[in-house]
Design a protein around this motif. Structure first.
Motif, PDB file in Angstrom:
ATOM      1  N   ASP A  99       0.815  -1.228   0.000  1.00 29.32           N
ATOM      2  CA  ASP A  99       0.000   0.000   0.000  1.00 29.32           C
ATOM      3  C   ASP A  99       0.845   1.271   0.000  1.00 29.32           C
ATOM      4  OD1 ASP A  99      -2.324  -1.558   0.100  1.00 29.32           O
ATOM      5  OD2 ASP A  99      -2.147  -1.728   2.288  1.00 29.32           O
ATOM      6  N   CYS A 100       2.098   1.166  -0.347  1.00 27.46           N
ATOM      7  CA  CYS A 100       2.968   2.346  -0.443  1.00 27.46           C
ATOM      8  C   CYS A 100       3.428   2.474  -1.901  1.00 27.46           C
ATOM      9  CB  CYS A 100       4.174   2.195   0.491  1.00 27.46           C
ATOM     10  SG  CYS A 100       5.242   3.653   0.505  1.00 27.46           S
ATOM     11  N   PHE A 101       2.867   3.447  -2.616  1.00 35.18           N
ATOM     12  CA  PHE A 101       3.113   3.542  -4.049  1.00 35.18           C
ATOM     13  C   PHE A 101       3.873   4.810  -4.454  1.00 35.18           C
ATOM     14  CE2 PHE A 101      -0.709   0.980  -3.398  1.00 35.18           C
ATOM     15  CZ  PHE A 101      -0.314  -0.207  -4.016  1.00 35.18           C
ATOM     16  N   GLU A 102       3.964   5.769  -3.556  1.00 36.26           N
ATOM     17  CA  GLU A 102       4.756   6.960  -3.852  1.00 36.26           C
ATOM     18  C   GLU A 102       6.243   6.615  -3.770  1.00 36.26           C
ATOM     19  OE1 GLU A 102       4.010  10.125  -4.558  1.00 36.26           O
ATOM     20  OE2 GLU A 102       1.833   9.858  -4.613  1.00 36.26           O
ATOM     21  N   GLU A 103       7.028   7.075  -4.751  1.00 38.37           N
ATOM     22  CA  GLU A 103       8.437   6.735  -4.782  1.00 38.37           C
ATOM     23  C   GLU A 103       9.159   7.197  -3.518  1.00 38.37           C
ATOM     24  OE1 GLU A 103      12.494   7.574  -7.452  1.00 38.37           O
ATOM     25  OE2 GLU A 103      10.502   7.970  -8.303  1.00 38.37           O
ATOM     26  N   SER A 104       8.889   8.428  -3.123  1.00 39.35           N
ATOM     27  CA  SER A 104       9.577   8.956  -1.939  1.00 39.35           C
ATOM     28  C   SER A 104       9.193   8.187  -0.685  1.00 39.35           C
ATOM     29  CB  SER A 104       9.260  10.444  -1.762  1.00 39.35           C
ATOM     30  OG  SER A 104       7.861  10.649  -1.634  1.00 39.35           O
ATOM     31  N   GLY A 105       7.885   7.855  -0.557  1.00 42.36           N
ATOM     32  CA  GLY A 105       7.428   7.120   0.620  1.00 42.36           C
ATOM     33  C   GLY A 105       7.987   5.713   0.664  1.00 42.36           C
ATOM     34  N   LYS A 136      23.450  -0.361   6.424  1.00 43.16           N
ATOM     35  CA  LYS A 136      23.552   1.057   6.111  1.00 43.16           C
ATOM     36  C   LYS A 136      22.750   1.358   4.840  1.00 43.16           C
ATOM     37  CE  LYS A 136      26.900   4.770   5.441  1.00 43.16           C
ATOM     38  NZ  LYS A 136      28.349   5.111   5.319  1.00 43.16           N
ATOM     39  N   PRO A 137      21.763   2.240   4.907  1.00 44.75           N
ATOM     40  CA  PRO A 137      20.902   2.525   3.753  1.00 44.75           C
ATOM     41  C   PRO A 137      21.577   3.486   2.765  1.00 44.75           C
ATOM     42  CG  PRO A 137      20.167   3.807   5.612  1.00 44.75           C
ATOM     43  CD  PRO A 137      21.307   2.950   6.115  1.00 44.75           C
ATOM     44  N   THR A 138      22.582   3.007   2.054  1.00 44.10           N
ATOM     45  CA  THR A 138      23.234   3.850   1.045  1.00 44.10           C
ATOM     46  C   THR A 138      22.278   4.073  -0.134  1.00 44.10           C
ATOM     47  OG1 THR A 138      24.163   1.971  -0.150  1.00 44.10           O
ATOM     48  CG2 THR A 138      25.461   2.859   1.676  1.00 44.10           C
ATOM     49  N   PRO A 139      22.452   5.164  -0.860  1.00 47.97           N
ATOM     50  CA  PRO A 139      21.576   5.418  -2.025  1.00 47.97           C
ATOM     51  C   PRO A 139      21.551   4.252  -3.003  1.00 47.97           C
ATOM     52  CG  PRO A 139      22.864   7.373  -1.510  1.00 47.97           C
ATOM     53  CD  PRO A 139      23.384   6.288  -0.626  1.00 47.97           C
ATOM     54  N   MET A 140      22.708   3.588  -3.198  1.00 47.08           N
ATOM     55  CA  MET A 140      22.759   2.467  -4.141  1.00 47.08           C
ATOM     56  C   MET A 140      21.928   1.290  -3.647  1.00 47.08           C
ATOM     57  SD  MET A 140      26.108   0.516  -5.709  1.00 47.08           S
ATOM     58  CE  MET A 140      26.687   2.051  -6.427  1.00 47.08           C
ATOM     59  N   CYS A 141      22.018   1.015  -2.338  1.00 49.72           N
ATOM     60  CA  CYS A 141      21.243  -0.096  -1.769  1.00 49.72           C
ATOM     61  C   CYS A 141      19.748   0.185  -1.828  1.00 49.72           C
ATOM     62  CB  CYS A 141      21.670  -0.347  -0.322  1.00 49.72           C
ATOM     63  SG  CYS A 141      23.335  -1.022  -0.152  1.00 49.72           S
ATOM     64  N   VAL A 142      19.376   1.409  -1.486  1.00 48.68           N
ATOM     65  CA  VAL A 142      17.956   1.793  -1.507  1.00 48.68           C
ATOM     66  C   VAL A 142      17.402   1.690  -2.923  1.00 48.68           C
ATOM     67  CG1 VAL A 142      16.336   3.702  -1.158  1.00 48.68           C
ATOM     68  CG2 VAL A 142      18.163   3.272   0.528  1.00 48.68           C
ATOM     69  N   GLN A 143      18.168   2.182  -3.894  1.00 46.51           N
ATOM     70  CA  GLN A 143      17.711   2.153  -5.282  1.00 46.51           C
ATOM     71  C   GLN A 143      17.566   0.723  -5.783  1.00 46.51           C
ATOM     72  OE1 GLN A 143      16.624   4.632  -7.046  1.00 46.51           O
ATOM     73  NE2 GLN A 143      16.300   3.453  -8.929  1.00 46.51           N
ATOM     74  N   LYS A 144      18.457  -0.158  -5.364  1.00 48.66           N
ATOM     75  CA  LYS A 144      18.393  -1.546  -5.798  1.00 48.66           C
ATOM     76  C   LYS A 144      17.110  -2.215  -5.313  1.00 48.66           C
ATOM     77  CE  LYS A 144      21.031  -5.867  -5.680  1.00 48.66           C
ATOM     78  NZ  LYS A 144      22.269  -6.526  -5.178  1.00 48.66           N
ATOM     79  N   VAL A 145      16.766  -2.001  -4.044  1.00 43.17           N
ATOM     80  CA  VAL A 145      15.540  -2.596  -3.500  1.00 43.17           C
ATOM     81  C   VAL A 145      14.317  -1.954  -4.144  1.00 43.17           C
ATOM     82  CG1 VAL A 145      14.182  -2.986  -1.410  1.00 43.17           C
ATOM     83  CG2 VAL A 145      16.675  -3.119  -1.306  1.00 43.17           C
ATOM     84  N   PHE A 146      14.370  -0.642  -4.305  1.00 43.49           N
ATOM     85  CA  PHE A 146      13.239   0.078  -4.919  1.00 43.49           C
ATOM     86  C   PHE A 146      12.982  -0.434  -6.340  1.00 43.49           C
ATOM     87  CE2 PHE A 146      11.887   3.483  -7.779  1.00 43.49           C
ATOM     88  CZ  PHE A 146      10.641   3.795  -7.234  1.00 43.49           C
ATOM     89  N   LYS A 147      14.043  -0.609  -7.113  1.00 47.11           N
ATOM     90  CA  LYS A 147      13.901  -1.068  -8.493  1.00 47.11           C
ATOM     91  C   LYS A 147      13.314  -2.474  -8.538  1.00 47.11           C
ATOM     92  CE  LYS A 147      16.507  -1.523 -12.809  1.00 47.11           C
ATOM     93  NZ  LYS A 147      17.830  -1.378 -13.467  1.00 47.11           N
ATOM     94  N   LYS A 148      13.729  -3.331  -7.611  1.00 49.99           N
ATOM     95  CA  LYS A 148      13.224  -4.698  -7.577  1.00 49.99           C
ATOM     96  C   LYS A 148      11.728  -4.727  -7.296  1.00 49.99           C
ATOM     97  CE  LYS A 148      14.078  -9.161  -5.325  1.00 49.99           C
ATOM     98  NZ  LYS A 148      14.908  -9.888  -4.316  1.00 49.99           N
ATOM     99  N   SER A 179       9.730  -2.878 -10.259  1.00 53.33           N
ATOM    100  CA  SER A 179       9.747  -3.708 -11.463  1.00 53.33           C
ATOM    101  C   SER A 179       8.766  -4.865 -11.331  1.00 53.33           C
ATOM    102  CB  SER A 179      11.155  -4.242 -11.717  1.00 53.33           C
ATOM    103  OG  SER A 179      11.174  -5.099 -12.814  1.00 53.33           O
ATOM    104  N   SER A 180       8.751  -5.494 -10.191  1.00 46.49           N
ATOM    105  CA  SER A 180       7.831  -6.596  -9.941  1.00 46.49           C
ATOM    106  C   SER A 180       6.377  -6.121 -10.033  1.00 46.49           C
ATOM    107  CB  SER A 180       8.108  -7.205  -8.572  1.00 46.49           C
ATOM    108  OG  SER A 180       7.224  -8.271  -8.311  1.00 46.49           O
ATOM    109  N   ARG A 181       6.122  -4.956  -9.480  1.00 44.80           N
ATOM    110  CA  ARG A 181       4.768  -4.409  -9.546  1.00 44.80           C
ATOM    111  C   ARG A 181       4.343  -4.147 -10.996  1.00 44.80           C
ATOM    112  NH1 ARG A 181       4.836   0.094  -4.630  1.00 44.80           N
ATOM    113  NH2 ARG A 181       4.539  -1.403  -2.897  1.00 44.80           N
ATOM    114  N   GLU A 182       5.291  -3.651 -11.801  1.00 42.86           N
ATOM    115  CA  GLU A 182       4.976  -3.352 -13.199  1.00 42.86           C
ATOM    116  C   GLU A 182       4.640  -4.632 -13.962  1.00 42.86           C
ATOM    117  OE1 GLU A 182       6.831  -0.791 -16.964  1.00 42.86           O
ATOM    118  OE2 GLU A 182       8.021  -1.114 -15.141  1.00 42.86           O
TER     119      GLU A 182
END
Length: 579
Positions: free
Chosen positions: A54-60, A75-87, A90-93
């Motif tokens: 139920d969280c669909f906003e990118e920032s949220g 450690k939530p580095t930008p690269m780690c966060v982006q990797k999880v976000f993309k996964k 992408s699955s949702r799409e």
């Protein structure tokens, strides 16, 4: 055999779960309610973690990802966060694609596989085929980009781009029986057809797809095969920077819904003899900054009848003759090729000094000399002086054509010409067209009378709307000829065949009122605002400026039925021709 898509049809689609291929697949499902096996590299997340639901906003969603990583002691580095976000995204799409296909009445399965891995494709696709049925169609939409100037590309860049297109196609086709395949659709690109800066590898890969389509079509003529050379889409692999570059080059962007419907129309087409389709405006390189140096150029050209079949449609007194408009096109096309992004706007003081005739006087070669007269970055314009000449039998310079030419980066909007639409001067029929005596059924080319000696490459006068002693308006249509027929004088921005055709109404006028003929000798000014249409009616309005026993001066305006001007010719001088 005529193939049709049925609910039992099964399409194997590479790159089909996301991007533009997805939109095409969904549109096919809406039209035919068939089945799809979608291949893609991304994996589907079988069950989303509670903190992501139920969280669909990118920032949220990224905020929740950071909180989750912190809770796990990471450690939530930008690269780690982006990797999880993309996964997750992408699955949702992918799931959204499957859901939309189901809602459309179709059925689809997604297979996570790298199409460049032949063994993986064979292993992972087999279970889906058992469930859905034998594959009857293939849509190859997979692709990668690694845009760089060629000197900066690495072997890995090339392999990444090349493999997705070429190895992906090879692996996909190796899994199906081509003898029973009904549809093969390859998503190619205009980069393969026109080329594109920074996309050498992408252009090569797509051109291989184009050639593959032709080869498959030759061997399996009953299969509906097409390589669609797409221009840039609104989405897909077009970044904002690339979209801006396309806009600067006046390349249109294909809307998602329009492109998807075009694919459906292509699949539904009864006539599928064409194995390659280009869906885009021509790619024009961006205009470069003009330097201050004024250059000269010399271009040599041999003229042979076998290289230019249209010459046989322009025969005067038994000999093929180079039309003056083709001499203009040689100059204009050369200038435009020297400065991509610039187009001819005007030609002034163009003269026919000595025609080029295919007889014993034909020279071994003809020479085009160009001199840059001015370049102006403020007005984005370049002017040239041009001469076409040859060495005669006495080894002396003999000049054939000359003129001054102006190229612009931006052409002004076309003006409107207020032309008379009321017939005058002769009888008219119920269609309000002028009926001219001595031309049965207005068949103006039936006997090669006067100026109308032209063959099919140049013909196109259909009828007259007005026909008086001082002015006329004729309806014309140039049907177009194959590129092979055009030879060394291809139609580009300037159309030498349609411009020549536009002078034919004057020949009819001369024969009717004076029983005379004339040939072009000089043109004070030519202006072009738009392309003269092909396979579509246009209109030529002529105004007689003066006539003597020796010559005739006429102004022509080439326009549409609303008066929008394509081309204007001022001070067209013709000299009497005795034959």
């Amino acid at each position: 055999m005529t193939s049709t898509i049925r609910p039992s049809s099964v399409f194997l689609v590479s790159g089909g779960a996301k991007g533009i291929t997805r939109e095409c697949v969904i549109r096919i499902a809406q039209r035919h309610q068939c089945k799809f096996i979608l291949l893609g590299r991304s994996a589907i997340v079988e069950s989303e973690p509670d903190w992501a639901k139920d969280c669909f906003e990118e920032s949220g969603l990224k905020k929740h990802i950071m909180e989750h990583l912190l809770s796990q002691g990471e450690k939530p580095t930008p690269m780690c966060v982006q990797k999880v976000f993309k996964k997750i995204s992408s699955s949702r799409e992918i799931n959204n694609t499957l859901s939309r296909i189901k809602q459309a009445g179709g059925r689809a399965e997604y297979v996570s596989v790298d199409v460049t891995d032949a063994l993986a494709v064979k292993e992972k696709v087999a279970p889906a085929v058992k469930r859905l049925g034998s594959i009857t169609g293939v849509i190859h939409g997979a692709g990668n980009l690694a845009d760089k100037l060629i000197e900066k590309k690495t072997e890995q860049d090339f392999e990444t781009v090349y493999a997705a297109k070429v190895k992906g196609l090879e692996n996909t086709l190796s899994y199906v029986d081509l003898n029973y395949l009904e549809y093969l659709v390859l998503f190619s690109s205009t980069a393969g057809f026109y080329g594109n800066i920074g996309q050498t590898d992408y252009a090569i890969a797509n051109e291989i797809l184009n050639k593959s389509a032709h080869l498959v079509k030759q061997k399996y003529p009953d299969c509906h095969v097409v390589a669609i050379n797409w221009g840039p889409w609104e989405s897909g692999m077009v970044s904002p920077e690339l979209k801006k570059a396309f806009q600067e080059r006046n390349i249109g962007i294909i809307p998602m819904e329009v492109g998807a419907q075009m694919l459906v129309n292509e699949l539904d087409a009864a006539n599928h003899t064409t194995a390659q389709v280009v869906v885009a405006s021509p790619a024009t390189p961006p205009a470069r900054e003009l330097d201050s140096k004024l250059r000269t150029y010399r271009i040599h050209r041999q003229l042979k009848l076998e290289d230019n079949p249209f010459f046989m449609d322009h025969v005067i007194a038994g000999y093929p003759v180079l039309p003056a408009t083709c001499a203009m096109s040689w100059i204009i096309n050369t200038c435009e090729n020297l400065y991509p992004g610039y187009r001819l706007f005007s030609c002034t003081n163009f003269k026919v000094l000595k025609g080029i005739i295919f007889n014993e006087d034909l020279a071994d070669e003809y020479i085009l000399d160009l001199q840059e007269d001015s370049k102006n970055n403020d007005f984005n314009e370049i002017t040239f002086s041009a001469k076409i000449w040859h060495k005669n039998l006495a080894k002396k310079n003999q000049y054939n054509f000359s003129g001054e030419f102006k190229l612009l980066r931006e052409i002004s909007p076309a003006p409107t010409y207020d032309f008379a639409k009321t017939p005058d001067g002769n009888k008219i029929n119920e269609n309000r067209e002028v009926l001219i005596p001595n031309w049965e059924d207005n068949n103006f080319y039936q006997n090669g009378v006067g100026m109308l000696f032209h063959g099919l490459s140049f013909q196109g006068v259909k009828r007259f709307l007005t026909f008086g002693k001082e002015r006329f308006t004729a309806e014309c249509c140039w049907q177009g000829i194959e590129a092979k027929q055009q030879g060394q004088f291809p139609v580009q921005w300037f159309n030498p065949y349609a411009v020549d055709l536009s002078t034919h109404p004057l020949g009819i006028w001369l024969q009717h009122f004076y029983q005379e003929s004339a040939l072009p000798a000089q043109l004070d000014k030519y202006e072009q605002f738009a392309r003269i249409p092909c396979n579509k009616d246009f209109y030529v309005s002529g105004k007689i400026k003066s006539k003597t026993d020796i010559n005739l001066i006429v102004d022509f305006v080439i326009h549409d039925l609303e008066g929008k001007v394509f081309v204007r010719l001022f001070g067209s001088k013709f000299v009497r021709w005795f034959y």
